[in-house]
Motif scaffolding. Sequence first.
Motif, PDB file in Angstrom:
ATOM      1  N   ALA A  35     -16.819  10.581 -52.257  1.00 28.94           N
ATOM      2  CA  ALA A  35     -16.180  11.363 -53.505  1.00 28.94           C
ATOM      3  C   ALA A  35     -14.842  10.627 -53.864  1.00 28.94           C
ATOM      4  O   ALA A  35     -14.447  10.701 -55.009  1.00 28.94           O
ATOM      5  CB  ALA A  35     -15.993  12.820 -52.901  1.00 28.94           C
ATOM      6  N   SER A  36     -13.935  10.366 -52.822  1.00 32.01           N
ATOM      7  CA  SER A  36     -12.855  10.009 -53.284  1.00 32.01           C
ATOM      8  C   SER A  36     -13.010   8.299 -53.799  1.00 32.01           C
ATOM      9  O   SER A  36     -11.908   8.257 -54.604  1.00 32.01           O
ATOM     10  CB  SER A  36     -12.054   9.573 -51.817  1.00 32.01           C
ATOM     11  N   ALA A  39     -13.681   9.413 -57.529  1.00 33.19           N
ATOM     12  CA  ALA A  39     -12.457   9.994 -58.143  1.00 33.19           C
ATOM     13  C   ALA A  39     -11.514   8.735 -58.584  1.00 33.19           C
ATOM     14  O   ALA A  39     -10.991   8.696 -59.869  1.00 33.19           O
ATOM     15  CB  ALA A  39     -11.847  10.791 -57.244  1.00 33.19           C
ATOM     16  N   ALA A  42     -13.337   7.128 -61.279  1.00 32.82           N
ATOM     17  CA  ALA A  42     -13.172   7.955 -62.805  1.00 32.82           C
ATOM     18  C   ALA A  42     -11.826   7.768 -63.197  1.00 32.82           C
ATOM     19  O   ALA A  42     -11.428   7.649 -64.517  1.00 32.82           O
ATOM     20  CB  ALA A  42     -13.247   9.330 -62.438  1.00 32.82           C
ATOM     21  N   VAL A  43     -10.769   7.751 -62.494  1.00 31.76           N
ATOM     22  CA  VAL A  43      -9.495   7.284 -62.814  1.00 31.76           C
ATOM     23  C   VAL A  43      -9.089   5.939 -63.475  1.00 31.76           C
ATOM     24  O   VAL A  43      -8.550   5.661 -64.555  1.00 31.76           O
ATOM     25  CB  VAL A  43      -8.215   7.517 -61.664  1.00 31.76           C
ATOM     26  N   ARG A  45     -11.654   3.744 -64.734  1.00 29.49           N
ATOM     27  CA  ARG A  45     -12.714   3.495 -65.446  1.00 29.49           C
ATOM     28  C   ARG A  45     -12.257   2.631 -66.617  1.00 29.49           C
ATOM     29  O   ARG A  45     -13.165   1.699 -66.920  1.00 29.49           O
ATOM     30  CB  ARG A  45     -13.496   4.891 -65.875  1.00 29.49           C
TER      31      ARG A  45
END
Lengths: 198, 127
Positions: A35-36, A39, A42-43, A45
């Motif tokens: 998950a980390s 995340a 996602a930041v 990308r």
Amino acid sequence: MINVVSAEKQAVLASDNKIQFGFWVYIMTDCVLFASLFASYAVLRNNTFGGPSGAELFSLPNVLTETLLLLTSSFTCGLAMLAAHHKLKRSTLMWFGLTFILGVGFLALELTEFRHLVMDGNSWRRSGFLSSFFTLVGTHGLHITAGLLWMAVLMFKVLRNGVTHNLTRKLTLLSLFWHFLDIVWIFIFTIVYLLGAA
Amino acid sequence: MLLNLIGNGKHKQANVNTYITGFILSIILTMAAFLSIEYHWLDRTSAIALIIVLALVQLVVQLLFFLHLGQEGNPRWNLMIFGFMLGIVSILVFGSLWIMHNLNYNHDHRTPDQTNSFIIKDEGIRK
């Protein structure tokens, strides 16, 4: 009705349950790890730093093949466990063997993809996007590699000793791990590859 | 012959049918996601929503049919700790996205003075 399970057998089963639960807890922590990494991805990308984006780099047909290989290996792993529970040595080895081959196929495709990226200059050093891509997908690939090693060792033990009680328990843990890796891959192909190409 | 290879899949939560059903459902969900992107079935926003939903459905399918989550007898420790993990992950992912979004808003390649002007203008602050 009389309790037909001896005290000794009950103790073994209780111990097995604890071990399997403990491994499940480990899998949950592995989920937090991924998950980390998700995340972070996602930041970062869109931090392509003038370099190529996912849409320009990803080959969907290749990813689809990887996905189907891994998904099928998860399926064959399930069948292997059914065979193990029935103490069928040959079937267990055959289905785990198939799982192994499919896993190697997945890894081969992934390593080829990584190699092309690096050869073209698009390594993890190129941009934040690529850093997070290689970290996330690479960590998954490392898990797959570890799983394949583990699988080979257990298959060897089953070959030597047959499907013993202890080996069945260890195979159960391996199958948990393997199913978990396929589940993580669902999110990788969706969030990294499909979202990247959308 | 399949049954002979893996033993008779009788009752129990884990039998051949569980795995076959889970496998087929997963294939369908996977293909739907890939095809919708490859052949541009929908506009971008809807496509993204679709593939996320498909991923979540496949997650549940694999949790139920491959991992048999929630099918243990009480107390359902596995299910409980799975729920706990979801909570932690939600905080982690949402929290990271929120913080990074705030940082982007507050900085975004601007000098402190430029940031100051930007925020004043953006938030409609009047002296």
